[in-house]
Design a protein around this motif. Structure first.
Motif, PDB file in Angstrom:
ATOM      1  N   LEU A  41      17.320  69.435   5.014  1.00 10.45           N
ATOM      2  CA  LEU A  41      16.298  70.242   5.685  1.00 10.45           C
ATOM      3  C   LEU A  41      16.477  71.705   5.305  1.00 10.45           C
ATOM      4  O   LEU A  41      17.591  72.234   5.350  1.00 10.45           O
ATOM      5  N   ILE A  42      15.388  72.352   4.917  1.00 13.28           N
ATOM      6  CA  ILE A  42      15.389  73.779   4.616  1.00 13.28           C
ATOM      7  C   ILE A  42      14.512  74.474   5.646  1.00 13.28           C
ATOM      8  O   ILE A  42      13.372  74.058   5.886  1.00 13.28           O
ATOM      9  N   ILE A  43      15.059  75.500   6.269  1.00 12.40           N
ATOM     10  CA  ILE A  43      14.307  76.313   7.232  1.00 12.40           C
ATOM     11  C   ILE A  43      14.484  77.763   6.822  1.00 12.40           C
ATOM     12  O   ILE A  43      15.611  78.244   6.734  1.00 12.40           O
ATOM     13  N   THR A  44      13.388  78.462   6.577  1.00 11.87           N
ATOM     14  CA  THR A  44      13.553  79.857   6.167  1.00 11.87           C
ATOM     15  C   THR A  44      12.295  80.661   6.410  1.00 11.87           C
ATOM     16  O   THR A  44      11.194  80.114   6.552  1.00 11.87           O
ATOM     17  N   SER A  45      12.487  81.973   6.453  1.00 12.22           N
ATOM     18  CA  SER A  45      11.392  82.932   6.513  1.00 12.22           C
ATOM     19  C   SER A  45      11.622  83.937   5.388  1.00 12.22           C
ATOM     20  O   SER A  45      12.461  84.830   5.519  1.00 12.22           O
ATOM     21  N   PRO A  46      10.917  83.796   4.278  1.00 14.06           N
ATOM     22  CA  PRO A  46      11.147  84.675   3.124  1.00 14.06           C
ATOM     23  C   PRO A  46      10.546  86.057   3.362  1.00 14.06           C
ATOM     24  O   PRO A  46       9.809  86.270   4.332  1.00 14.06           O
ATOM     25  N   PRO A  47      10.827  87.017   2.491  1.00 17.00           N
ATOM     26  CA  PRO A  47      10.143  88.322   2.580  1.00 17.00           C
ATOM     27  C   PRO A  47       8.631  88.141   2.531  1.00 17.00           C
ATOM     28  O   PRO A  47       8.125  87.292   1.802  1.00 17.00           O
ATOM     29  N   TYR A  48       7.930  88.946   3.335  1.00 14.25           N
ATOM     30  CA  TYR A  48       6.466  88.834   3.424  1.00 14.25           C
ATOM     31  C   TYR A  48       5.737  89.774   2.463  1.00 14.25           C
ATOM     32  O   TYR A  48       4.520  89.747   2.369  1.00 14.25           O
ATOM     33  N   ASN A  49       6.476  90.652   1.785  1.00 10.61           N
ATOM     34  CA  ASN A  49       5.881  91.621   0.867  1.00 10.61           C
ATOM     35  C   ASN A  49       4.971  92.614   1.591  1.00 10.61           C
ATOM     36  O   ASN A  49       3.881  92.948   1.138  1.00 10.61           O
ATOM     37  N   ILE A  50       5.445  93.106   2.749  1.00  6.29           N
ATOM     38  CA  ILE A  50       4.641  94.033   3.541  1.00  6.29           C
ATOM     39  C   ILE A  50       5.379  95.350   3.792  1.00  6.29           C
ATOM     40  O   ILE A  50       5.036  96.114   4.695  1.00  6.29           O
ATOM     41  N   GLY A  51       6.412  95.618   2.991  1.00  3.35           N
ATOM     42  CA  GLY A  51       7.071  96.901   3.089  1.00  3.35           C
ATOM     43  C   GLY A  51       8.190  96.988   4.104  1.00  3.35           C
ATOM     44  O   GLY A  51       8.584  98.089   4.497  1.00  3.35           O
ATOM     45  N   ILE A  52       8.738  95.849   4.539  1.00  2.00           N
ATOM     46  CA  ILE A  52       9.887  95.871   5.448  1.00  2.00           C
ATOM     47  C   ILE A  52      11.084  96.457   4.709  1.00  2.00           C
ATOM     48  O   ILE A  52      11.327  96.141   3.544  1.00  2.00           O
ATOM     49  N   ARG A  86      12.990  67.742   4.176  1.00  2.00           N
ATOM     50  CA  ARG A  86      11.876  68.489   4.742  1.00  2.00           C
ATOM     51  C   ARG A  86      12.096  69.980   4.521  1.00  2.00           C
ATOM     52  O   ARG A  86      13.225  70.449   4.409  1.00  2.00           O
ATOM     53  N   PHE A  87      11.011  70.733   4.527  1.00  2.00           N
ATOM     54  CA  PHE A  87      11.042  72.164   4.244  1.00  2.00           C
ATOM     55  C   PHE A  87      10.130  72.870   5.249  1.00  2.00           C
ATOM     56  O   PHE A  87       8.909  72.698   5.211  1.00  2.00           O
ATOM     57  N   CYS A  88      10.727  73.636   6.178  1.00  2.03           N
ATOM     58  CA  CYS A  88       9.967  74.371   7.187  1.00  2.03           C
ATOM     59  C   CYS A  88       9.908  75.836   6.764  1.00  2.03           C
ATOM     60  O   CYS A  88      10.912  76.546   6.811  1.00  2.03           O
ATOM     61  N   LEU A  89       8.735  76.270   6.366  1.00  3.81           N
ATOM     62  CA  LEU A  89       8.540  77.580   5.747  1.00  3.81           C
ATOM     63  C   LEU A  89       7.760  78.484   6.693  1.00  3.81           C
ATOM     64  O   LEU A  89       6.561  78.294   6.916  1.00  3.81           O
ATOM     65  N   TRP A 116       6.581  70.014  -4.017  1.00  5.41           N
ATOM     66  CA  TRP A 116       6.592  69.749  -2.582  1.00  5.41           C
ATOM     67  C   TRP A 116       5.280  69.109  -2.132  1.00  5.41           C
ATOM     68  O   TRP A 116       4.205  69.463  -2.625  1.00  5.41           O
ATOM     69  N   ASN A 117       5.370  68.189  -1.206  1.00  2.00           N
ATOM     70  CA  ASN A 117       4.196  67.589  -0.584  1.00  2.00           C
ATOM     71  C   ASN A 117       3.920  68.278   0.748  1.00  2.00           C
ATOM     72  O   ASN A 117       4.844  68.653   1.469  1.00  2.00           O
ATOM     73  N   TYR A 118       2.659  68.421   1.057  1.00  2.00           N
ATOM     74  CA  TYR A 118       2.256  69.094   2.289  1.00  2.00           C
ATOM     75  C   TYR A 118       2.124  68.082   3.426  1.00  2.00           C
ATOM     76  O   TYR A 118       1.481  67.049   3.277  1.00  2.00           O
ATOM     77  N   HIS A 119       2.739  68.400   4.567  1.00  2.96           N
ATOM     78  CA  HIS A 119       2.595  67.539   5.739  1.00  2.96           C
ATOM     79  C   HIS A 119       1.676  68.151   6.790  1.00  2.96           C
ATOM     80  O   HIS A 119       0.705  67.532   7.208  1.00  2.96           O
ATOM     81  N   SER A 120       1.985  69.372   7.232  1.00  4.87           N
ATOM     82  CA  SER A 120       1.179  70.004   8.272  1.00  4.87           C
ATOM     83  C   SER A 120       1.589  71.460   8.410  1.00  4.87           C
ATOM     84  O   SER A 120       2.582  71.900   7.814  1.00  4.87           O
ATOM     85  N   SER A 121       0.840  72.196   9.206  1.00  6.77           N
ATOM     86  CA  SER A 121       1.196  73.580   9.526  1.00  6.77           C
ATOM     87  C   SER A 121       1.229  73.753  11.035  1.00  6.77           C
ATOM     88  O   SER A 121       0.288  73.365  11.740  1.00  6.77           O
ATOM     89  N   ILE A 122       2.326  74.319  11.510  1.00  5.04           N
ATOM     90  CA  ILE A 122       2.455  74.685  12.911  1.00  5.04           C
ATOM     91  C   ILE A 122       2.022  76.140  13.040  1.00  5.04           C
ATOM     92  O   ILE A 122       2.441  76.993  12.250  1.00  5.04           O
ATOM     93  N   VAL A 155       5.112  72.803   7.097  1.00  5.06           N
ATOM     94  CA  VAL A 155       6.039  71.672   6.990  1.00  5.06           C
ATOM     95  C   VAL A 155       5.741  70.918   5.694  1.00  5.06           C
ATOM     96  O   VAL A 155       4.664  70.337   5.529  1.00  5.06           O
ATOM     97  N   LEU A 156       6.693  70.956   4.782  1.00  2.00           N
ATOM     98  CA  LEU A 156       6.588  70.309   3.477  1.00  2.00           C
ATOM     99  C   LEU A 156       7.677  69.258   3.344  1.00  2.00           C
ATOM    100  O   LEU A 156       8.609  69.227   4.142  1.00  2.00           O
TER     101      LEU A 156
END
Length: 269
Positions: A41-52, A86-89, A116-122, A155-156
């Motif tokens: 299982l991969i769970i992450t929040s990558p950089p959003y490219n918004i100047g943080i 699974r991959f929670c992005l 990656w296959n797409y399952h759903s979006s929360i 969710v991928l």
């Protein structure tokens, strides 16, 4: 539970090792950081490219450069993932700072192009994030701005959605009923309290861990940041591998992890 070293995880760039978890100070673009097909299982929040303002890398690049960077690390995650992983992005729905961009849709498309296959979006309604400072053309159809105060947890999965191996699930009925509703409502985390410019709350990885993995599975956060996924993985009896490029954030997550684990041990004595 077997330790990570018994599974021959690499010792190079290893920053912190504790029981069933390992944190690497490394660049997510380095394919050699982890072994092929080693993650459940991969769970992450990558950089959003918004100047943080992160310590070790810029977050306001040309959008094509941002997508190229995203393609590289998403491809690496696929290489490291087991069949059935699974991959929670956690990503923004869209971006309006510096130009409108469909970030969510673009990263989903990139993930699918890389296997990656797409399952759903929360949809995560992060109740404390929206402090609007601009509406575009005020009270006019000239150029209004529409800002959605939500984020996505996409969710991928790799291979087949249904896991082929059996394991122990530790989710209860109430949690399952609530969390399988694709609209999650809980507050974000305070940057000031954590000491990191973009932390997510512990509730986010906790839900993903219990809903999408078995006890003892290997969880990874390739942008480990302040160590939130590491904390919840350990407390919920999963093995963990984190990758973080910045030494100060590695130090922060190590310190935060040890403080919280010590507190939890005192509570349950």
């Amino acid at each position: 539970m077997t330790t990570l070293l018994q599974h021959n995880y690499k010792k190079s760039n290893l920053f912190f090792l504790y029981d069933t978890l390992a944190l690497y100070q490394n660049d997510i673009r380095n394919n050699n950081t982890l072994q092929k097909e080693s993650l459940d299982l991969i769970i992450t929040s990558p950089p959003y490219n918004i100047g943080i303002e992160y310590n070790s890398n810029g977050d306001f690049n040309d959008y094509k450069a941002y997508l190229k960077f995203s393609q590289k690390w998403i491809k690496n995650c696929y290489f490291w993932a087991k069949d059935g992983a699974r991959f929670c992005l956690n990503i923004p729905l869209d971006k309006n700072k510096g130009g409108q961009q469909s970030v969510g849709a673009d990263l989903i498309t990139l993930a699918k192009k890389n296997g990656w296959n797409y399952h759903s979006s929360i949809v995560w309604n992060e109740g404390n994030i929206s402090k609007r400072t601009a509406w575009g053309s005020w009270l006019s159809a000239s150029a209004p701005y529409v800002i959605a105060p939500v984020e996505l947890i996409v969710v991928l999965y790799k291979g087949e959605w249904k896991k082929k191996h059996k394991g122990i699930s530790d989710i209860n009925k109430e949690e399952f009923m609530t969390w399988t509703n694709g609209l999650w409502n809980f507050n974000g985390e305070s940057k000031k309290r954590i000491g990191h410019p973009a932390p997510f709350p512990r509730e986010l990885p906790k839900r993903c861990i219990k809903l999408f993995s078995y006890v003892g599975d290997v969880v990874c956060d390739p942008f480990s940041g302040s160590g939130t996924t590491m904390i919840e993985s350990y407390l919920n009896n999963r093995r963990f591998i984190g990758i973080e490029i910045d030494k100060e954030y590695c130090e922060l997550s190590k310190r935060r992890f040890l403080q919280i684990i010590e507190k939890e041990k005192r509570l349950f004595k």
